[in-house]
Design a protein around this motif. Structure first.
Motif, PDB file in Angstrom:
ATOM      1  N   ASP A 303      97.888  28.072 -59.293  1.00  0.00           N
ATOM      2  CA  ASP A 303      97.920  27.935 -57.833  1.00  0.00           C
ATOM      3  C   ASP A 303      96.534  27.537 -57.346  1.00  0.00           C
ATOM      4  OD1 ASP A 303     100.576  28.656 -57.709  1.00  0.00           O
ATOM      5  OD2 ASP A 303     100.147  30.779 -57.437  1.00  0.00           O
ATOM      6  N   THR A 304      96.459  26.560 -56.482  1.00  0.00           N
ATOM      7  CA  THR A 304      95.174  26.065 -55.990  1.00  0.00           C
ATOM      8  C   THR A 304      94.579  27.037 -54.976  1.00  0.00           C
ATOM      9  OG1 THR A 304      95.865  23.779 -56.316  1.00  0.00           O
ATOM     10  CG2 THR A 304      94.002  24.154 -54.841  1.00  0.00           C
ATOM     11  N   LEU A 305      93.280  27.309 -55.128  1.00  0.00           N
ATOM     12  CA  LEU A 305      92.539  28.107 -54.172  1.00  0.00           C
ATOM     13  C   LEU A 305      91.802  27.154 -53.242  1.00  0.00           C
ATOM     14  CD1 LEU A 305      91.343  30.923 -53.273  1.00  0.00           C
ATOM     15  CD2 LEU A 305      89.447  30.411 -54.812  1.00  0.00           C
ATOM     16  N   TYR A 306      92.087  27.235 -51.928  1.00  0.00           N
ATOM     17  CA  TYR A 306      91.433  26.401 -50.919  1.00  0.00           C
ATOM     18  C   TYR A 306      90.375  27.245 -50.219  1.00  0.00           C
ATOM     19  CZ  TYR A 306      95.555  23.442 -51.584  1.00  0.00           C
ATOM     20  OH  TYR A 306      96.542  22.664 -52.117  1.00  0.00           O
ATOM     21  N   MET A 307      89.135  26.738 -50.195  1.00  0.00           N
ATOM     22  CA  MET A 307      88.043  27.510 -49.635  1.00  0.00           C
ATOM     23  C   MET A 307      87.147  26.621 -48.778  1.00  0.00           C
ATOM     24  SD  MET A 307      85.031  29.590 -51.706  1.00  0.00           S
ATOM     25  CE  MET A 307      86.219  29.875 -53.003  1.00  0.00           C
ATOM     26  N   ARG A 308      86.698  27.159 -47.646  1.00  0.00           N
ATOM     27  CA  ARG A 308      85.707  26.461 -46.833  1.00  0.00           C
ATOM     28  C   ARG A 308      84.468  27.335 -46.717  1.00  0.00           C
ATOM     29  NH1 ARG A 308      82.710  27.756 -42.888  1.00  0.00           N
ATOM     30  NH2 ARG A 308      82.941  25.744 -41.860  1.00  0.00           N
ATOM     31  N   ALA A 309      83.317  26.688 -46.513  1.00  0.00           N
ATOM     32  CA  ALA A 309      82.049  27.379 -46.296  1.00  0.00           C
ATOM     33  C   ALA A 309      81.082  26.375 -45.689  1.00  0.00           C
ATOM     34  CB  ALA A 309      81.499  27.946 -47.602  1.00  0.00           C
ATOM     35  N   ASP A 310      79.967  26.867 -45.187  1.00  0.00           N
ATOM     36  CA  ASP A 310      78.961  25.946 -44.672  1.00  0.00           C
ATOM     37  C   ASP A 310      78.363  25.113 -45.800  1.00  0.00           C
ATOM     38  OD1 ASP A 310      79.435  27.002 -42.204  1.00  0.00           O
ATOM     39  OD2 ASP A 310      77.611  28.194 -42.109  1.00  0.00           O
ATOM     40  N   THR A 311      78.196  25.747 -46.980  1.00  0.00           N
ATOM     41  CA  THR A 311      77.552  25.083 -48.114  1.00  0.00           C
ATOM     42  C   THR A 311      78.139  25.596 -49.421  1.00  0.00           C
ATOM     43  OG1 THR A 311      75.482  24.866 -46.886  1.00  0.00           O
ATOM     44  CG2 THR A 311      75.346  24.664 -49.274  1.00  0.00           C
ATOM     45  N   PHE A 312      78.280  24.671 -50.391  1.00  0.00           N
ATOM     46  CA  PHE A 312      78.696  25.045 -51.743  1.00  0.00           C
ATOM     47  C   PHE A 312      77.651  24.559 -52.744  1.00  0.00           C
ATOM     48  CE2 PHE A 312      82.914  24.985 -49.710  1.00  0.00           C
ATOM     49  CZ  PHE A 312      83.424  26.194 -50.173  1.00  0.00           C
ATOM     50  N   GLU A 313      77.451  25.367 -53.786  1.00  0.00           N
ATOM     51  CA  GLU A 313      76.646  24.977 -54.933  1.00  0.00           C
ATOM     52  C   GLU A 313      77.473  25.182 -56.195  1.00  0.00           C
ATOM     53  OE1 GLU A 313      71.989  25.809 -54.726  1.00  0.00           O
ATOM     54  OE2 GLU A 313      73.191  27.608 -54.429  1.00  0.00           O
ATOM     55  N   MET A 314      77.352  24.262 -57.153  1.00  0.00           N
ATOM     56  CA  MET A 314      77.960  24.459 -58.457  1.00  0.00           C
ATOM     57  C   MET A 314      76.860  24.340 -59.507  1.00  0.00           C
ATOM     58  SD  MET A 314      81.370  22.803 -60.170  1.00  0.00           S
ATOM     59  CE  MET A 314      80.692  21.135 -60.340  1.00  0.00           C
ATOM     60  N   ILE A 315      76.635  25.429 -60.233  1.00  0.00           N
ATOM     61  CA  ILE A 315      75.542  25.521 -61.188  1.00  0.00           C
ATOM     62  C   ILE A 315      76.114  25.604 -62.598  1.00  0.00           C
ATOM     63  CG2 ILE A 315      73.532  26.873 -61.905  1.00  0.00           C
ATOM     64  CD1 ILE A 315      73.486  27.959 -58.996  1.00  0.00           C
ATOM     65  N   THR A 316      75.593  24.769 -63.493  1.00  0.00           N
ATOM     66  CA  THR A 316      76.009  24.802 -64.889  1.00  0.00           C
ATOM     67  C   THR A 316      75.096  25.754 -65.650  1.00  0.00           C
ATOM     68  OG1 THR A 316      76.843  22.539 -64.801  1.00  0.00           O
ATOM     69  CG2 THR A 316      76.350  23.432 -66.970  1.00  0.00           C
ATOM     70  N   VAL A 317      75.659  26.845 -66.151  1.00  0.00           N
ATOM     71  CA  VAL A 317      74.889  27.829 -66.909  1.00  0.00           C
ATOM     72  C   VAL A 317      74.786  27.400 -68.371  1.00  0.00           C
ATOM     73  CG1 VAL A 317      74.722  30.254 -67.584  1.00  0.00           C
ATOM     74  CG2 VAL A 317      75.638  29.644 -65.326  1.00  0.00           C
ATOM     75  N   ASP A 318      75.915  27.037 -68.966  1.00  0.00           N
ATOM     76  CA  ASP A 318      75.927  26.495 -70.323  1.00  0.00           C
ATOM     77  C   ASP A 318      77.156  25.604 -70.457  1.00  0.00           C
ATOM     78  OD1 ASP A 318      78.155  28.234 -70.853  1.00  0.00           O
ATOM     79  OD2 ASP A 318      76.754  29.842 -71.335  1.00  0.00           O
ATOM     80  N   SER A 319      77.483  25.230 -71.687  1.00  0.00           N
ATOM     81  CA  SER A 319      78.558  24.259 -71.906  1.00  0.00           C
ATOM     82  C   SER A 319      79.932  24.783 -71.500  1.00  0.00           C
ATOM     83  CB  SER A 319      78.590  23.829 -73.371  1.00  0.00           C
ATOM     84  OG  SER A 319      78.806  24.955 -74.214  1.00  0.00           O
ATOM     85  N   THR A 320      80.083  26.096 -71.398  1.00  0.00           N
ATOM     86  CA  THR A 320      81.399  26.674 -71.087  1.00  0.00           C
ATOM     87  C   THR A 320      81.410  27.463 -69.790  1.00  0.00           C
ATOM     88  OG1 THR A 320      80.917  28.669 -72.386  1.00  0.00           O
ATOM     89  CG2 THR A 320      81.965  26.822 -73.535  1.00  0.00           C
ATOM     90  N   ARG A 321      80.285  27.567 -69.131  1.00  0.00           N
ATOM     91  CA  ARG A 321      80.202  28.466 -67.965  1.00  0.00           C
ATOM     92  C   ARG A 321      79.632  27.747 -66.754  1.00  0.00           C
ATOM     93  NH1 ARG A 321      76.474  33.947 -67.672  1.00  0.00           N
ATOM     94  NH2 ARG A 321      77.083  34.614 -65.570  1.00  0.00           N
ATOM     95  N   ARG A 322      80.305  27.912 -65.622  1.00  0.00           N
ATOM     96  CA  ARG A 322      79.845  27.388 -64.347  1.00  0.00           C
ATOM     97  C   ARG A 322      79.838  28.513 -63.306  1.00  0.00           C
ATOM     98  NH1 ARG A 322      79.599  24.134 -67.716  1.00  0.00           N
ATOM     99  NH2 ARG A 322      80.222  21.943 -67.728  1.00  0.00           N
ATOM    100  N   GLU A 323      78.913  28.399 -62.362  1.00  0.00           N
ATOM    101  CA  GLU A 323      78.887  29.317 -61.219  1.00  0.00           C
ATOM    102  C   GLU A 323      79.091  28.509 -59.944  1.00  0.00           C
ATOM    103  OE1 GLU A 323      75.935  32.926 -62.769  1.00  0.00           O
ATOM    104  OE2 GLU A 323      75.249  31.492 -61.239  1.00  0.00           O
ATOM    105  N   LEU A 324      80.055  28.930 -59.138  1.00  0.00           N
ATOM    106  CA  LEU A 324      80.304  28.304 -57.849  1.00  0.00           C
ATOM    107  C   LEU A 324      79.864  29.270 -56.763  1.00  0.00           C
ATOM    108  CD1 LEU A 324      81.566  26.014 -56.141  1.00  0.00           C
ATOM    109  CD2 LEU A 324      83.713  27.302 -56.217  1.00  0.00           C
ATOM    110  N   LYS A 325      78.927  28.839 -55.935  1.00  0.00           N
ATOM    111  CA  LYS A 325      78.400  29.677 -54.864  1.00  0.00           C
ATOM    112  C   LYS A 325      78.792  29.078 -53.516  1.00  0.00           C
ATOM    113  CE  LYS A 325      74.395  31.481 -57.394  1.00  0.00           C
ATOM    114  NZ  LYS A 325      72.926  31.679 -57.369  1.00  0.00           N
ATOM    115  N   ALA A 326      79.245  29.957 -52.619  1.00  0.00           N
ATOM    116  CA  ALA A 326      79.621  29.540 -51.257  1.00  0.00           C
ATOM    117  C   ALA A 326      78.784  30.351 -50.268  1.00  0.00           C
ATOM    118  CB  ALA A 326      81.104  29.784 -51.024  1.00  0.00           C
ATOM    119  N   TYR A 327      78.206  29.659 -49.288  1.00  0.00           N
ATOM    120  CA  TYR A 327      77.313  30.307 -48.350  1.00  0.00           C
ATOM    121  C   TYR A 327      77.837  30.220 -46.916  1.00  0.00           C
ATOM    122  CZ  TYR A 327      74.134  29.733 -52.295  1.00  0.00           C
ATOM    123  OH  TYR A 327      73.573  29.742 -53.541  1.00  0.00           O
ATOM    124  N   HIS A 328      77.986  31.368 -46.307  1.00  0.00           N
ATOM    125  CA  HIS A 328      78.182  31.513 -44.874  1.00  0.00           C
ATOM    126  C   HIS A 328      79.558  31.036 -44.381  1.00  0.00           C
ATOM    127  CE1 HIS A 328      74.042  32.454 -45.238  1.00  0.00           C
ATOM    128  NE2 HIS A 328      73.631  31.197 -45.381  1.00  0.00           N
TER     129      HIS A 328
END
Length: 529
Positions: A303-328
Motif C-alpha cells: 500500500d502506498t504511503l502518501y506524505m507531505r512536508a515542507d522539506t524532504f531529505e533522502m540520505i544513503t547510509v550504505d548500499s542497503t540502507r536509506r534514511e528519509l527525513k521529513a521536516y515540519h
C-alpha cells in the motif's frame, strides 16, 4: 513627399554603386599558373583546358588542382585530381573534384572532402564528407549526405551539417552523434560552438555516460567542463534513481543535479518518490533534497504511503540502507495508517517510522499520541507501534464515549490492520466502557496500576491484565458526570486526521489549548547545514 523621396535617392544610389563595385571586385577569377593550356573553339567557345600544377585566384582565395576546365567569361571552373582550396592561413579545403562559381562565390567540393579551419589557439577543426558546398559570401560550409566535424574535444557526425569558420558555429540535423571521451550524445538537432565547446540541444536527445543517462529535448551541454542546463522536463537517470524537472542544472564532475519546477525524483530500488518545486540530487553521495509543495510516495510495503512536508531529505547510509527525513508540518495517509507530526525519520533498514514533536497516529478507530511515536512496518503492514515517554491511546465508541489508555510508554501490536494487544509500561491508567453480550454499555470502568496489558478480538475487549496492586472503579452510566468521561490530557484530534491521499495538503494547526503539558522535552531533529 517629393523632398522626402529625394533625401533617400543618394543613399540608394550609393548602396547600388557599392554593390556594383563589390560585384566587379569579387567575381573575376584569375588563372595564376598551369603547365599546359589548351583551347578548342569548336568544342567550347569559352572553355580552357588546363593541365599540371593549375592555380586559380579569386580575391584572397587560391585553388590548386592537377587539371581543370576554366570558363573565364563566367568566372567559373571545374577542378580535378588533387584539389586544394586555401583562404588566407586559416581555412583549407581538400577534395577530388571542385565546381566553383565566382559570381555566386559558391564552391562545390566532392569526394574525400576535408575542410580544415584553424582556431585562435592554433587548434584545428576538421570537417570530413564526400559532398561539401562552401559559400564564401556567408562563410558557411555544409554537407547533406553525411559528414563529420572533429575538434580537440569532440567528434560530431550527422546526415546534414554546416560549419562557419568565422562564427565557429556548427549546425547538425538528422541522426546526430557527439562522441566525447567521457560521454556520447545522440540528437535530432544540435548546434555546436567549436570555440566554447558548448552544444546547444534543440531536439530529442540522449546523453549517455558512465555516471548515468540524460533524456532531454532542449538545453545546452558544455563539453569542456561537463556542465549543462536542461529544459522541457528533461530526465536524468543515475543507477536506480531518476530526476525530472521543468529545468535541471547538472554538473557531471561533481555529480550534482539541481531541478526547478514540478520536480520528480524516483528511487526505484527503495520505491520512494519525492516531488516538489525545487530539489537536487548528488550522484556521488546519493543524497536527495526536495522542498516547496513537497510530497513523498513510499510504495515498498504494498500500500502506498502518501506524505507531505515542507522539506524532504533522502540520505544513503550504505548500499542497503536509506534514511528519509521529513521536516515540519508532516501529514501522511495510507489505507491502514494516517498521521501528523512536525518531523519524521523513516529508516529502510528496519522499516521504522519515527514521528517527532506533537505526533498523532490513527489506525481505524484508534488514535495514538505522545512525545514520540515509532511505527514498525513488516511484510507490507504495520506490526507494532511504540509511543514513548508520554502516551495516550483512544478508541471512539460513540459521540460521547471513548476507551482510553494512558501511561509512560505504550506498545500497540497489530494483526492485519487492527489492534490485537496494547501494553503500557509504567503509570498505566484506563477508562473503558465494557460491552454486554447485546453490545450495550452499562457503565464506565477505571483502573490504575504500574503495568497493563489488554487484548482485543474483533475490535472488542477480550481480556485485561493489570499489575501490581491495581485500583479499579466502576461507575454506572446514569451516575457519570461529563468531566469524569475523560482523563487528563485527553484530546480528540479527529479534525486533523488525513482522510485520503489528497487530504495530506490540508494542513491544520493544533489548537493551543489542545497541547498536553508534558514533563519530558520533545525530541526533534533539524536539517543539517
Amino acid at each position: 513627399m517629393k523632398c522626402l523621396w529625394l533625401m533617400f535617392v543618394p543613399f540608394a544610389l550609393f548602396a547600388q554603386q557599392n554593390a556594383d563595385t563589390a560585384v566587379v571586385r569579387t567575381t573575376k577569377v584569375f588563372l595564376e599558373h598551369a603547365d599546359e593550356q589548351r583551347f578548342n573553339k569548336n568544342i567550347s567557345a569559352d572553355r580552357q583546358v588546363l593541365v599540371g600544377n593549375v592555380i586559380f585566384r579569386h580575391d584572397s582565395s587560391f585553388m590548386y588542382c592537377d587539371s581543370a576546365y576554366f570558363f573565364e567569361t563566367n568566372s567559373s571552373l571545374e577542378a580535378f585530381g588533387t584539389v586544394r582550396m586555401e583562404q588566407g592561413d586559416t581555412l583549407f579545403v581538400f577534395g577530388d573534384y571542385l565546381l566553383y562559381d565566382g559570381n555566386t562565390r559558391l564552391a562545390q567540393m566532392r569526394y574525400n572532402v576535408k575542410m580544415e579551419s584553424y582556431q585562435a589557439d592554433s587548434s584545428v577543426v576538421t570537417l570530413f564528407t564526400d559532398s561539401l558546398n562552401y559559400d564564401r559570401t556567408t562563410d558557411i560550409g555544409y554537407y547533406f549526405e553525411g559528414g563529420m566535424i572533429v575538434d580537440a574535444e569532440n567528434e560530431l557526425t550527422s546526415v546534414y551539417g554546416q560549419y562557419s569558420p568565422s562564427t565557429k558555429l556548427a549546425v547538425f540535423n538528422d541522426s546526430v552523434k557527439l562522441l566525447n571521451p567521457q560521454f556520447t550524445l545522440w540528437s535530432d538537432t544540435l548546434h555546436y560552438n567549436t570555440d566554447t565547446k558548448i552544444a546547444e540541444i534543440l531536439g530529442p536527445s540522449i546523453i549517455d555516460s558512465d555516471s548515468g543517462i540524460i533524456h532531454t529535448s532542449r538545453g545546452w551541454y558544455n563539453t569542456n567542463d561537463n556542465t549543462s542546463l536542461l529544459l522541457d522536463r528533461s530526465q536524468l537517470f543515475s543507477g536506480d534513481r531518476m530526476l525530472v524537472g521543468d529545468s535541471i542544472v547538472y554538473d557531471r564532475a561533481t555529480g550534482f543535479g539541481e531541478a526547478f519546477g514540478n520536480v520528480f525524483m524516483n528511487d526505484t530500488a527503495n520505491k520512494i518518490i519525492l516531488e516538489g518545486n525545487y530539489g537536487y540530487y548528488n550522484e556521488k553521495t546519493e543524497y536527495a533534497f526536495v522542498t516547496d509543495s513537497a510530497r513523498c510516495l513510499e510504495f515498498s510495503q504494498g500500500d502506498t504511503l502518501y506524505m507531505r512536508a515542507d522539506t524532504f531529505e533522502m540520505i544513503t547510509v550504505d548500499s542497503t540502507r536509506r534514511e528519509l527525513k521529513a521536516y515540519h508540518r508532516v501529514r501522511f495517509y495510507r489505507i491502514d495508517l494516517q498521521g501528523v507530526c512536525d518531523s519524521m525519520l523513516f529508516d529502510t533498514k528496519d522499516s521504522v517510522m519515527n514521528m517527532y514533536t506533537d505526533p498523532v497516529l490513527w489506525n481505524e478507530r484508534y488514535q495514538l499520541y505522545g512525545d514520540t511515536i515509532k511505527a514498525f512496518i513488516r511484510d507490507s503492514v504495520i506490526d507494532h507501534v511504540l509511543v514513548r515517554q508520554f502516551s495516550y491511546a483512544i478508541e471512539q465508541m460513540d459521540s460521547l464515549s471513548f476507551n482510553q489508555l494512558k501511561g509512560r510508554d505504550l506498545y500497540a501490536y497489530f494483526e492485519g490492520r487492527t489492534v490485537r494487544m496494547i501494553y503500557i509500561d509504567g503509570n498505566a491508567e484506563t477508562i473503558y466502557y465494557p460491552l454486554e453480550q447485546d453490545s450495550t454499555v452499562t457503565g464506565m470502568n477505571e483502573t490504575r496500576s504500574s503495568y497493563l496489558r489488554i487484548w482485543f478480538k474483533d475490535n472488542k475487549l477480550e481480556k485485561l491484565a493489570v499489575w501490581p496492586q491495581p485500583q479499579a472503579k466502576m461507575t454506572p452510566l446514569q451516575d457519570l458526570k461529563s468531566d469524569q468521561r475523560t482523563m487528563k490530557d485527553f484530546f480528540w484530534y479527529d479534525y486533523m486526521r488525513p482522510r485520503d491521499k489528497d487530504d495530506i495538503w490540508r494542513v491544520i494547526e493544533r489548537k493551543t489549548e489542545e497541547k498536553p503539558k508534558r514533563t519530558n522535552k520533545f525530541r526533534n531533529f533539524a536539517p543539517e547545514n
